[in-house]
Design a protein around this motif. Structure first.
Motif: not given
Length: 297
Positions: A213-220
């Motif tokens: 259920g987790a959400r991860y951001h691939a943001v630099d």
């Protein structure tokens, strides 16, 4: 671990395959073509022939693996709704094969519509999108997690290197065709970005350490202004840079007009804290645009 990867020969998927194998995992990659199968084999991965429409093949690949990463998506915007439905069915098929096993499924989504106008975080739940934007990959993954599948989501911003730059690639093509590089209004609306070689390790970390259920951001970069992007395109193509109204932008950009006026900055602070991901090793979006192959003379 043996990891099943869809989109394994694609722009992001190929980087994920390389990162997984460098970290000691084995990869079973989905390949539609002889060329794709050959490139996977040359990289040392196992090959499963099939496409996103082959649901039995997707279930088979996930069932024989210790986890799955789903990056494949058909970006033909002339049939976007149909491709979104194919994506939904593919995620459901992968989830059905992993249900009850505790084996992880990592699904790809985007940051664009999470919290327009403010800095989006991983704890933001996406609002229902407009009917014109039917992609529901994140909602499908959340539904699987609610049913006991260890499914998590990696949200992507504009993913770039010197050859491709997400939606910016389409903006380059339009600027070349129209003879001007455009933005909307003052152009201060922001798009987040990440280099593809920084994005790839996040998928592995989500697979190894993520939670259902987790959400991860691939943001630099949290937010590069669209004006800066348009100016970089203008420099590269040696064309004027102009401001358009929203009405003018809809005609000028076509399908891209929906996105080009969005202000959608995003943070990865929680992702970095929770998974130990550090996107610090690659060039930023404007630096890559200043050396982009698509802008070469």
């Amino acid at each position: 671990m043996r990891i099943f990867v869809t989109g394994a020969t694609g722009f992001i998927g190929s980087a994920i395959v390389s990162d997984l194998m460098t970290a000691g995992h084995r990869v079973l990659g989905l390949a539609r073509s002889d060329q794709g199968a050959a490139s996977l084999a040359a990289a040392g991965a196992e090959v499963l022939r099939g496409s996103l429409e082959d649901l039995d093949t997707l279930r088979s690949g996930a069932a024989k693996s210790d986890g799955a990463i789903h990056t494949a998506f058909d970006h033909d915007f002339s049939k976007f709704a149909a491709n979104c439905e194919m994506d939904r069915r593919a995620i459901e098929a992968l989830g059905s094969a992993l249900a009850g096993s505790g084996r992880p499924l990592v699904v790809t989504s985007g940051t664009g519509l999470i919290a327009p106008g403010r800095l989006a975080t991983e704890d933001d739940v996406p609002a229902s999108g407009p009917a014109s934007f039917p992609r529901v990959s994140e909602e499908t993954a959340a539904s699987l997690a609610a049913r006991g599948v260890c499914a998590s989501v990696v949200r992507l911003p504009q993913v770039h290197d010197r050859d491709k730059q997400g939606l910016v690639t389409y903006a380059i093509a339009i600027a070349r065709e129209k003879g001007v590089s455009a933005f909307v209004g003052d152009g201060l609306n922001r798009w987040p970005a990440v280099h593809r070689l920084d994005a790839a390790p996040l998928y592995r970390l989500a697979l190894e350490k993520g939670t259902a259920g987790a959400r991860y951001h691939a943001v630099d970069e949290e937010g590069v202004t669209v004006r800066e992007i348009a100016e970089a395109i203008g420099r590269g193509l040696k064309v004027p840079v102009v401001s358009l109204s929203r009405e003018e932008a809809a005609q000028h950009f076509g399908f891209l007009g929906f996105f080009v006026g969005l202000d959608c900055p995003a943070s990865s602070a929680l992702t970095q804290e929770r998974l130990g991901w550090r996107p610090t090793t690659q060039p930023g979006l404007i630096e890559d645009l200043d050396h982009a192959s698509a802008l070469a003379a």
